[in-house]
Design an enzyme around this catalytic site. Structure first.
Site, mmCIF file in Angstrom:
data_model
loop_
_atom_site.group_PDB
_atom_site.id
_atom_site.type_symbol
_atom_site.label_atom_id
_atom_site.label_comp_id
_atom_site.label_asym_id
_atom_site.label_seq_id
_atom_site.Cartn_x
_atom_site.Cartn_y
_atom_site.Cartn_z
ATOM 1 N N ASP A 1 -38.820 10.106 33.014
ATOM 2 C CA ASP A 1 -37.614 9.653 32.312
ATOM 3 C C ASP A 1 -37.782 8.292 31.645
ATOM 4 O O ASP A 1 -36.971 7.923 30.794
ATOM 5 C CB ASP A 1 -36.440 9.600 33.300
ATOM 6 N N SER B 1 -32.948 19.585 41.619
ATOM 7 C CA SER B 1 -32.505 20.724 40.794
ATOM 8 C C SER B 1 -33.194 22.025 41.217
ATOM 9 O O SER B 1 -32.548 23.080 41.296
ATOM 10 C CB SER B 1 -32.738 20.445 39.302
ATOM 11 N N ARG C 1 -46.509 13.112 33.008
ATOM 12 C CA ARG C 1 -45.516 13.481 31.990
ATOM 13 C C ARG C 1 -45.142 12.249 31.168
ATOM 14 O O ARG C 1 -44.827 12.353 29.979
ATOM 15 C CB ARG C 1 -44.269 14.083 32.667
ATOM 16 N N HIS D 1 -40.695 7.239 42.448
ATOM 17 C CA HIS D 1 -40.654 8.690 42.634
ATOM 18 C C HIS D 1 -40.746 9.010 44.119
ATOM 19 O O HIS D 1 -41.397 8.282 44.873
ATOM 20 C CB HIS D 1 -41.801 9.377 41.884
ATOM 21 N N HIS E 1 -31.902 11.522 39.637
ATOM 22 C CA HIS E 1 -32.727 12.664 39.189
ATOM 23 C C HIS E 1 -32.681 12.698 37.656
ATOM 24 O O HIS E 1 -33.024 11.724 37.000
ATOM 25 C CB HIS E 1 -32.185 13.931 39.867
#
Ligand code: CMX
Length: 440
Positions: free
Chosen positions: A372, A240, A326, A317, A270
């Site tokens: 995620d 992105s 995160r 990743h 993604h």
């Protein structure tokens, strides 16, 4: 033979040939770049400058040098809250200095002033079938907003290069200010029978977003502040961010750039992985007929997923080689606010069960969870169960990082991005010493 059948035969043959070439010559270098890097997604190849954040494979993301725990501690909070305000992160990414309370309040007020969404944007959304995926609705709404671009208008009138950044800045600020209203509109249209909620001018950017989505719980507002902060930026090479930057290098305006970036975010490898994670867990629970699958059951289910040639969403990743901070920040939030939620506990059980299975395959470079893997379970707890909407939340947050970077791209006058590409035939010639494919 149909053209499709002919394509299949050609593709299988070239795929096998490329595998052989890389096996034998993959480590051969062109400059500092190996042939394998060129074929395999440019991993580890440095080719971009992004000022807003830097990703370390072991430590995770740092925004202008500050880690996630540090920004959680140092950025201003909402009154009575303990999570960072995303306005503060945007200030930090754009300016490079930590903001004080006043800086953040000014930004909240500035975005409120800019937040009016013209009616034709809602009309464009309404023209789509209600079942349209929320990310498609989101991108179309961003494109409909493009009528408002100051940069496009001023460029058409004739704009001096040194002033590009000025209109890019205003477009970026306007977009950020308007996205929560657009996203909330899509959510309420698709899932709440079009029962829309007007903005609350007394709230901060993320708090108001939570309010317009229809969630009044203070803890949910705090979750949105944390969510909007930690998803904002992950240096420049992710799909992105890179797409937004690339499209911007053609002097496309911020609306065109962000829409392009959001199309990349909508891919399952993604940002769409956040919906895939919850879908995968829900399907597992349904198949096993239990709300809280055991470690053994999870391991079995992971093996089944892998045997079907699918990825385990939320794990792995391209850069990180440890648990994503995160993920850890969201885990801390879960421990603090909802430690007994069965879905959240399942996410933690998956965290125990999955890495050894992925590691045992021997080919996955990072068996640990990414951002995620956790986000959906927290949202479900508060009733936001419509997982197809999750990537829109990610997108609203991601606008902060990619648009701050776009301001810098134009302020620093970066040129059109145009890397060199090759054909496999030219590579074969190069290996045989017959051709100089790396010249102009
Ligand atoms: N499940 C199954 N297989 C996986 C895997 C996973 N979670 N992660 C990697 N692999 C596989 C790859 O598909 C690749 O297989 P092939 O050699 O057969 O093609 C192999 O392991 C090596 O891949 P890698 O070098 O470790 O990982 P990449 O840099 O190529 O890909 C990523 C990174 C994120 C696309 C990959 O880990 C993945 O598909 N994860 C699941 C989807 C996901 O969670 N994406 C979200 C990432 C965060 C974000 O952007 O939001």
């Amino acid at each position: 033979m149909t053209i499709k059948e002919r394509f299949k035969i050609k593709a299988e043959s070239l795929s096998a040939e490329i595998k052989d070439i890389l096996k034998e010559h993959g480590s051969k270098k062109i400059g500092d770049t190996t042939l394998s890097q060129i074929y395999a997604g440019m991993r580890g190849m440095t080719g971009l400058v992004t000022e807003t954040s830097l990703l370390d494979a072991q430590e995770g993301i740092r925004f202008r040098g500050y880690s996630i725990p540090e920004i959680q501690q140092k950025l201003p909070k909402a009154s009575g809250g303990s999570e960072p305000l995303p306005e503060g992160l945007f200030f930090l990414m754009l300016i490079g200095d930590l903001p004080d309370e006043k800086d953040v309040q000014e930004l909240t007020a500035n975005w409120q002033r800019r937040s009016h969404v013209p009616n034709h944007v809602f009309d464009a959304i309404e023209a789509l079938p209600v079942g349209t995926h929320p990310m498609t609705q989101f991108v179309i709404a961003i494109m409909a907003l493009q009528t408002e671009s100051q940069f496009a208008k001023k460029y058409a009138e004739g704009l001096n290069k040194k002033d590009y950044w000025d209109a890019i800045f205003d477009d970026s600020m306007n977009l950020i200010a308007r996205l929560p209203r657009v996203a909330a509109y899509i959510y309420r249209r698709k899932y709440k029978h079009g029962d829309h909620i007007q903005p609350n001018g007394l709230l901060d950017w993320a708090g108001n977003f939570a309010h317009m989505l229809g969630y009044r719980d203070d803890t949910f507002q705090e979750l949105m502040r944390l969510y909007m902060t930690i998803h904002a930026d992950h240096e420049g090479g992710n799909v992105s961010a890179h797409t937004t930057h690339l499209v911007g290098s053609a002097l496309s305006d911020p609306y065109l750039c962000l829409a392009a970036g959001m199309n990349g975010l909508a891919g399952p490898l993604h940002g769409l992985a956040n919906q895939e994670v919850i879908k995968w867990i829900m399907e597992m629970r349904e198949e096993l007929k239990t709300e809280l699958p055991s470690q053994e059951q999870i391991v079995e289910y992971v093996r089944k997923t892998l045997s079907e040639g699918k990825v385990v969403p939320g794990y792995g990743h391209a850069v990180l080689r440890k648990t994503d901070p995160r993920f850890s920040a969201q885990m801390e939030f879960g421990k603090k606010h909802l430690p007994d939620d069965p879905l959240v506990k399942t996410v933690w059980n998956i965290y125990e069960a999955v890495p050894p299975v992925l590691q045992s395959l021997g080919k996955i470079k990072n068996p640990w969870p990414n951002v995620d893997a956790h986000s959906g379970a927290l949202l479900v707890h508060f009733g936001l169960v419509e997982y197809e909407f999750y990537t829109v939340l990610f997108g609203v947050s991601r606008s902060l990082g990619v648009l701050a970077s776009l301001c810098w791209d134009r302020a620093l006058g970066y040129p059109l991005e145009r890397p060199k590409s090759v054909t496999t035939d030219s590579v074969k010639g190069w290996i045989e010493g017959k051709a100089d494919i790396w010249g102009d």
